[in-house]
Design an enzyme around this catalytic site. Structure first.
Site, PDB file in Angstrom:
ATOM      1  N   CYS A 134      16.692  16.008  -5.987  1.00 40.35           N
ATOM      2  CA  CYS A 134      16.297  16.997  -6.996  1.00 40.35           C
ATOM      3  C   CYS A 134      14.802  16.901  -7.301  1.00 40.35           C
ATOM      4  CB  CYS A 134      17.133  16.866  -8.266  1.00 40.35           C
ATOM      5  SG  CYS A 134      17.082  15.247  -9.040  1.00 40.35           S
ATOM      6  N   HIS A 169      22.141  18.484 -10.877  1.00 38.32           N
ATOM      7  CA  HIS A 169      21.892  19.499  -9.846  1.00 38.32           C
ATOM      8  C   HIS A 169      22.883  19.438  -8.684  1.00 38.32           C
ATOM      9  CE1 HIS A 169      17.914  18.693 -11.764  1.00 38.32           C
ATOM     10  NE2 HIS A 169      17.967  20.007 -11.869  1.00 38.32           N
ATOM     11  N   CYS A 174      23.554  13.631  -8.114  1.00 34.39           N
ATOM     12  CA  CYS A 174      22.995  13.841  -9.448  1.00 34.39           C
ATOM     13  C   CYS A 174      23.899  14.817 -10.212  1.00 34.39           C
ATOM     14  CB  CYS A 174      21.585  14.403  -9.303  1.00 34.39           C
ATOM     15  SG  CYS A 174      20.933  15.212 -10.753  1.00 34.39           S
ATOM     16  N   GLU A 175      24.290  14.425 -11.393  1.00 30.04           N
ATOM     17  CA  GLU A 175      25.188  15.284 -12.169  1.00 30.04           C
ATOM     18  C   GLU A 175      24.494  16.527 -12.714  1.00 30.04           C
ATOM     19  OE1 GLU A 175      25.155  13.242 -16.598  1.00 30.04           O
ATOM     20  OE2 GLU A 175      26.512  12.422 -15.099  1.00 30.04           O
TER      21      GLU A 175
END
Length: 186
Positions: free
Chosen positions: A146, A78, A75-76
């Protein structure tokens, strides 16, 4: 490897209140840097390199589906993993793509910092670009760390995304057949 990456991981350890000189962490900055570079190896790949000419003449004009292609991405927002599977279909127009290339295309885009919505579109557009298909469909279902490890901590949540291009977007029957074949419609 970028020589600054291990230094940055050492600084992260210090920022967390850890001692990067203790036995268990001595090599962690180097290992973490190598791991991150591996997890983000999609940046060093191109569509042309991945496909490598593996398009084959075919008179098949029926749906081709590759189901349950496992994917691992970060995930960009987190830098935490999301893990799932992609279902990819296309309707050939004179050429079929080598089977392993579909999985390699999924991997190339998944191995970049991503959001699932963008990943789904990138895969669909790449398959369209390479095959000139009459239509392309991609569905991704994934679990996001996340959501599971932090924040709302919902262990059983999944996210589904889809992109339908060409015949899959225009024709309810084509879209329905695809969704039924991947077990997403009755």
């Amino acid at each position: 490897m970028n020589p600054q990456l291990p230094h940055h991981y050492r600084e992260i350890l210090l920022g967390l209140g850890e001692n990067p000189e203790r036995e268990g962490l001595l090599d962690t900055p180097q290992r973490a840097a190598k791991a991150m570079q591996y997890l983000c190896r999609g940046y060093a790949q191109s569509l042309e390199e991945i496909v490598n000419g593996a398009l084959f003449a075919s008179d098949n004009d029926e749906m081709v589906i590759v189901k349950d292609v496992e994917l691992y991405s970060l995930c960009e927002h987190h830098l935490l993993p999301f893990i799932g599977k992609a279902h990819v279909a296309y309707i050939p127009t004179g050429k079929v793509l080598g089977l392993s290339k579909v999985a390699r295309i999924v991997d190339m885009y998944a191995r970049r910092l991503q959001i699932q919505e963008s990943l789904t579109r990138q895969i669909a557009e790449a398959i369209q670009e390479v095959t000139c298909a009459a239509g392309v469909a991609v569905v991704i279902e994934a679990q996001h760390m996340c959501m599971m490890m932090r924040g709302v901590e919902k262990q059983n949540s999944t996210m589904d995304t889809s992109v339908m291009l060409g015949a899959f977007r225009k024709s309810y029957n084509t879209r329905h057949e695809f969704l039924k074949l991947i077990g997403r419609s009755k």
